[in-house]
Design a protein around this motif. Structure first.
Motif, PDB file in Angstrom:
ATOM      1  N   ASP A 156       0.826  -1.208   0.000  1.00 11.61           N
ATOM      2  CA  ASP A 156       0.000   0.000   0.000  1.00 11.61           C
ATOM      3  C   ASP A 156       0.862   1.261   0.000  1.00 11.61           C
ATOM      4  O   ASP A 156       0.345   2.362   0.107  1.00 11.61           O
ATOM      5  CB  ASP A 156      -0.963   0.009   1.192  1.00 11.61           C
ATOM      6  N   GLN A 157       2.178   1.094  -0.139  1.00  9.79           N
ATOM      7  CA  GLN A 157       3.071   2.240  -0.229  1.00  9.79           C
ATOM      8  C   GLN A 157       3.328   2.564  -1.699  1.00  9.79           C
ATOM      9  O   GLN A 157       3.386   1.669  -2.542  1.00  9.79           O
ATOM     10  CB  GLN A 157       4.391   1.977   0.483  1.00  9.79           C
ATOM     11  N   ILE A 158       3.477   3.848  -1.994  1.00  4.10           N
ATOM     12  CA  ILE A 158       3.602   4.297  -3.384  1.00  4.10           C
ATOM     13  C   ILE A 158       5.065   4.358  -3.802  1.00  4.10           C
ATOM     14  O   ILE A 158       5.866   5.067  -3.198  1.00  4.10           O
ATOM     15  CB  ILE A 158       2.936   5.672  -3.576  1.00  4.10           C
ATOM     16  N   ALA A 214       3.294   2.528  -9.516  1.00  8.49           N
ATOM     17  CA  ALA A 214       2.012   2.418  -8.813  1.00  8.49           C
ATOM     18  C   ALA A 214       0.907   3.144  -9.574  1.00  8.49           C
ATOM     19  O   ALA A 214       1.140   4.171 -10.212  1.00  8.49           O
ATOM     20  CB  ALA A 214       2.125   3.012  -7.420  1.00  8.49           C
ATOM     21  N   THR A 215      -0.291   2.595  -9.485  1.00 10.28           N
ATOM     22  CA  THR A 215      -1.483   3.298  -9.932  1.00 10.28           C
ATOM     23  C   THR A 215      -2.170   3.772  -8.660  1.00 10.28           C
ATOM     24  O   THR A 215      -2.517   2.968  -7.793  1.00 10.28           O
ATOM     25  CB  THR A 215      -2.410   2.386 -10.752  1.00 10.28           C
ATOM     26  N   VAL A 216      -2.326   5.072  -8.543  1.00  8.05           N
ATOM     27  CA  VAL A 216      -2.820   5.686  -7.312  1.00  8.05           C
ATOM     28  C   VAL A 216      -4.157   6.372  -7.578  1.00  8.05           C
ATOM     29  O   VAL A 216      -4.275   7.164  -8.499  1.00  8.05           O
ATOM     30  CB  VAL A 216      -1.804   6.730  -6.780  1.00  8.05           C
ATOM     31  N   ARG A 217      -5.139   6.058  -6.757  1.00  7.33           N
ATOM     32  CA  ARG A 217      -6.420   6.761  -6.800  1.00  7.33           C
ATOM     33  C   ARG A 217      -6.440   7.680  -5.594  1.00  7.33           C
ATOM     34  O   ARG A 217      -6.150   7.270  -4.471  1.00  7.33           O
ATOM     35  CB  ARG A 217      -7.584   5.766  -6.747  1.00  7.33           C
ATOM     36  N   TYR A 218      -6.751   8.952  -5.830  1.00 12.05           N
ATOM     37  CA  TYR A 218      -6.737   9.941  -4.752  1.00 12.05           C
ATOM     38  C   TYR A 218      -7.907  10.889  -4.907  1.00 12.05           C
ATOM     39  O   TYR A 218      -8.513  10.991  -5.974  1.00 12.05           O
ATOM     40  CB  TYR A 218      -5.411  10.717  -4.725  1.00 12.05           C
ATOM     41  N   ALA A 219      -8.218  11.581  -3.821  1.00 11.41           N
ATOM     42  CA  ALA A 219      -9.253  12.622  -3.838  1.00 11.41           C
ATOM     43  C   ALA A 219      -8.587  13.923  -3.428  1.00 11.41           C
ATOM     44  O   ALA A 219      -7.813  13.961  -2.467  1.00 11.41           O
ATOM     45  CB  ALA A 219     -10.371  12.269  -2.872  1.00 11.41           C
ATOM     46  N   PRO A 247       5.372  16.926 -10.437  1.00 13.69           N
ATOM     47  CA  PRO A 247       5.018  17.385  -9.085  1.00 13.69           C
ATOM     48  C   PRO A 247       4.015  16.465  -8.372  1.00 13.69           C
ATOM     49  O   PRO A 247       4.171  16.196  -7.184  1.00 13.69           O
ATOM     50  CB  PRO A 247       4.411  18.771  -9.323  1.00 13.69           C
ATOM     51  N   ILE A 248       3.029  15.955  -9.095  1.00 13.76           N
ATOM     52  CA  ILE A 248       2.043  15.070  -8.464  1.00 13.76           C
ATOM     53  C   ILE A 248       2.713  13.776  -7.994  1.00 13.76           C
ATOM     54  O   ILE A 248       2.465  13.310  -6.882  1.00 13.76           O
ATOM     55  CB  ILE A 248       0.839  14.784  -9.399  1.00 13.76           C
ATOM     56  N   ALA A 249       3.581  13.208  -8.823  1.00 13.92           N
ATOM     57  CA  ALA A 249       4.268  11.975  -8.443  1.00 13.92           C
ATOM     58  C   ALA A 249       5.200  12.224  -7.262  1.00 13.92           C
ATOM     59  O   ALA A 249       5.248  11.424  -6.322  1.00 13.92           O
ATOM     60  CB  ALA A 249       5.039  11.407  -9.623  1.00 13.92           C
ATOM     61  N   ARG A 250       5.927  13.323  -7.292  1.00 13.97           N
ATOM     62  CA  ARG A 250       6.833  13.653  -6.177  1.00 13.97           C
ATOM     63  C   ARG A 250       6.069  13.778  -4.861  1.00 13.97           C
ATOM     64  O   ARG A 250       6.570  13.402  -3.812  1.00 13.97           O
ATOM     65  CB  ARG A 250       7.577  14.958  -6.471  1.00 13.97           C
ATOM     66  N   SER A 251       4.857  14.317  -4.932  1.00 12.40           N
ATOM     67  CA  SER A 251       4.043  14.451  -3.722  1.00 12.40           C
ATOM     68  C   SER A 251       3.559  13.096  -3.220  1.00 12.40           C
ATOM     69  O   SER A 251       3.448  12.872  -2.021  1.00 12.40           O
ATOM     70  CB  SER A 251       2.826  15.337  -3.983  1.00 12.40           C
ATOM     71  N   LEU A 252       3.251  12.196  -4.152  1.00 17.04           N
ATOM     72  CA  LEU A 252       2.671  10.903  -3.781  1.00 17.04           C
ATOM     73  C   LEU A 252       3.704   9.846  -3.376  1.00 17.04           C
ATOM     74  O   LEU A 252       3.418   9.007  -2.516  1.00 17.04           O
ATOM     75  CB  LEU A 252       1.840  10.362  -4.948  1.00 17.04           C
ATOM     76  N   LEU A 253       4.889   9.877  -3.990  1.00 16.64           N
ATOM     77  CA  LEU A 253       5.883   8.834  -3.740  1.00 16.64           C
ATOM     78  C   LEU A 253       6.200   8.667  -2.261  1.00 16.64           C
ATOM     79  O   LEU A 253       6.316   9.631  -1.522  1.00 16.64           O
ATOM     80  CB  LEU A 253       7.165   9.118  -4.527  1.00 16.64           C
ATOM     81  N   ARG A 254       6.306   7.437  -1.854  1.00 16.16           N
ATOM     82  CA  ARG A 254       6.650   6.993  -0.503  1.00 16.16           C
ATOM     83  C   ARG A 254       5.491   7.132   0.500  1.00 16.16           C
ATOM     84  O   ARG A 254       5.619   6.773   1.655  1.00 16.16           O
ATOM     85  CB  ARG A 254       7.891   7.689   0.030  1.00 16.16           C
ATOM     86  N   SER A 255       4.364   7.677   0.059  1.00 11.83           N
ATOM     87  CA  SER A 255       3.196   7.773   0.934  1.00 11.83           C
ATOM     88  C   SER A 255       2.479   6.426   0.923  1.00 11.83           C
ATOM     89  O   SER A 255       2.801   5.541   0.138  1.00 11.83           O
ATOM     90  CB  SER A 255       2.244   8.854   0.435  1.00 11.83           C
ATOM     91  N   ARG A 256       1.481   6.311   1.775  1.00 17.07           N
ATOM     92  CA  ARG A 256       0.704   5.075   1.863  1.00 17.07           C
ATOM     93  C   ARG A 256      -0.775   5.359   1.680  1.00 17.07           C
ATOM     94  O   ARG A 256      -1.225   6.483   1.836  1.00 17.07           O
ATOM     95  CB  ARG A 256       0.915   4.397   3.212  1.00 17.07           C
ATOM     96  N   GLU A 257      -1.488   4.310   1.388  1.00 20.51           N
ATOM     97  CA  GLU A 257      -2.940   4.395   1.299  1.00 20.51           C
ATOM     98  C   GLU A 257      -3.478   4.990   2.600  1.00 20.51           C
ATOM     99  O   GLU A 257      -3.076   4.595   3.691  1.00 20.51           O
ATOM    100  CB  GLU A 257      -3.492   2.982   1.090  1.00 20.51           C
ATOM    101  N   LEU A 300      -6.520   7.202  -1.745  1.00 15.86           N
ATOM    102  CA  LEU A 300      -7.614   6.262  -1.536  1.00 15.86           C
ATOM    103  C   LEU A 300      -7.203   4.817  -1.785  1.00 15.86           C
ATOM    104  O   LEU A 300      -7.627   3.918  -1.052  1.00 15.86           O
ATOM    105  CB  LEU A 300      -8.801   6.624  -2.438  1.00 15.86           C
ATOM    106  N   SER A 301      -6.406   4.586  -2.809  1.00 17.82           N
ATOM    107  CA  SER A 301      -5.949   3.216  -3.075  1.00 17.82           C
ATOM    108  C   SER A 301      -4.645   3.228  -3.858  1.00 17.82           C
ATOM    109  O   SER A 301      -4.340   4.183  -4.573  1.00 17.82           O
ATOM    110  CB  SER A 301      -7.009   2.419  -3.843  1.00 17.82           C
ATOM    111  N   VAL A 302      -3.893   2.134  -3.719  1.00 20.03           N
ATOM    112  CA  VAL A 302      -2.616   1.960  -4.407  1.00 20.03           C
ATOM    113  C   VAL A 302      -2.620   0.566  -5.021  1.00 20.03           C
ATOM    114  O   VAL A 302      -2.891  -0.415  -4.326  1.00 20.03           O
ATOM    115  CB  VAL A 302      -1.418   2.091  -3.421  1.00 20.03           C
ATOM    116  N   ARG A 303      -2.352   0.490  -6.322  1.00 23.46           N
ATOM    117  CA  ARG A 303      -2.317  -0.804  -7.013  1.00 23.46           C
ATOM    118  C   ARG A 303      -1.018  -0.933  -7.816  1.00 23.46           C
ATOM    119  O   ARG A 303      -0.477   0.056  -8.301  1.00 23.46           O
ATOM    120  CB  ARG A 303      -3.479  -0.939  -7.999  1.00 23.46           C
ATOM    121  N   TYR A 304      -0.560  -2.170  -7.939  1.00 19.69           N
ATOM    122  CA  TYR A 304       0.580  -2.498  -8.767  1.00 19.69           C
ATOM    123  C   TYR A 304       0.184  -3.654  -9.686  1.00 19.69           C
ATOM    124  O   TYR A 304      -0.703  -4.450  -9.327  1.00 19.69           O
ATOM    125  CB  TYR A 304       1.787  -2.950  -7.907  1.00 19.69           C
TER     126      TYR A 304
END
Length: 190
Positions: A111-113, A117-122, A151-161, A179-183
């Motif tokens: 669940d870590q980015i 990763a395919t990341v769904r976020y709000a 910038p969006i990827a840099r913000s998301l990387l290493r974060s978790r669901e 919201l979700s993280v998929r590989y």
């Protein structure tokens, strides 16, 4: 003929960036790429070298035999296309030489980015989006793919669901809830 009498645009065409419209690699950064992205770039390189370039060389050779080259559209277009192909071949060769192939399926179930990763976020307005983080040379914004240096990827990387991250935008800082993280699933054939 002396270079002093050539049009500047001709010189610029020859020396223009090899990957028009493609982001340069940040200094010291690796050229991360998925195995699929690597294969697509390698296939494009082989297609250009083995099929496209020989066809254009043959057409230019034929057009050159037809006489006055200064008014021969086939010859002029062929030479221009040949320069474009050679430029793309140089670009692809350089990018593939420094490619760092990274298989995102090794993180399947995490669940870590990370890269791939395919990341769904709000966002803070409640609007949901989904992005896939890929290499610089393999992204397609129409497919909701972003480069790992964006910038969006840099913000998301290493974060978790479930985490909330901040994204700096020209309009101000935004909060994104992951919201979700998929590989992709590992390939059983490998």
């Amino acid at each position: 003929m002396s270079k002093a009498f050539t049009k500047e645009s001709d010189a610029e065409d020859d020396d223009a960036g090899d990957g028009a419209g493609v982001l340069p690699l940040p200094a010291g950064a690796k050229n991360y790429m998925t195995p699929g992205g690597y294969v697509r770039l390698r296939d494009e390189l082989l297609e250009l070298m083995d099929v496209e370039r020989p066809k254009v060389v043959e057409a230019v050779h034929w057009a050159a035999k037809n006489g006055d080259r200064s008014e021969n559209g086939d010859y002029l277009y062929g030479k221009k296309r040949l320069r474009e192909i050679d430029r793309r071949i140089r670009f692809l060769t350089k990018r593939l030489e420094v490619a760092e192939v990274t298989d995102p399926s090794v993180h399947h179930g995490s669940d870590q980015i990370f890269f791939g990763a395919t990341v769904r976020y709000a966002d803070d307005a409640g609007e949901e989006r989904s992005v896939t983080i890929l290499g610089i040379d393999e992204t397609d914004s129409a497919q909701l793919q972003v480069s790992w240096i964006s910038p969006i990827a840099r913000s998301l990387l290493r974060s978790r669901e479930g985490d909330v991250v901040k994204l700096s935008t020209p309009g101000g800082a935004r909060e994104l809830e992951i919201l979700s993280v998929r590989y992709p699933a590992p390939d059983p054939a490998v």
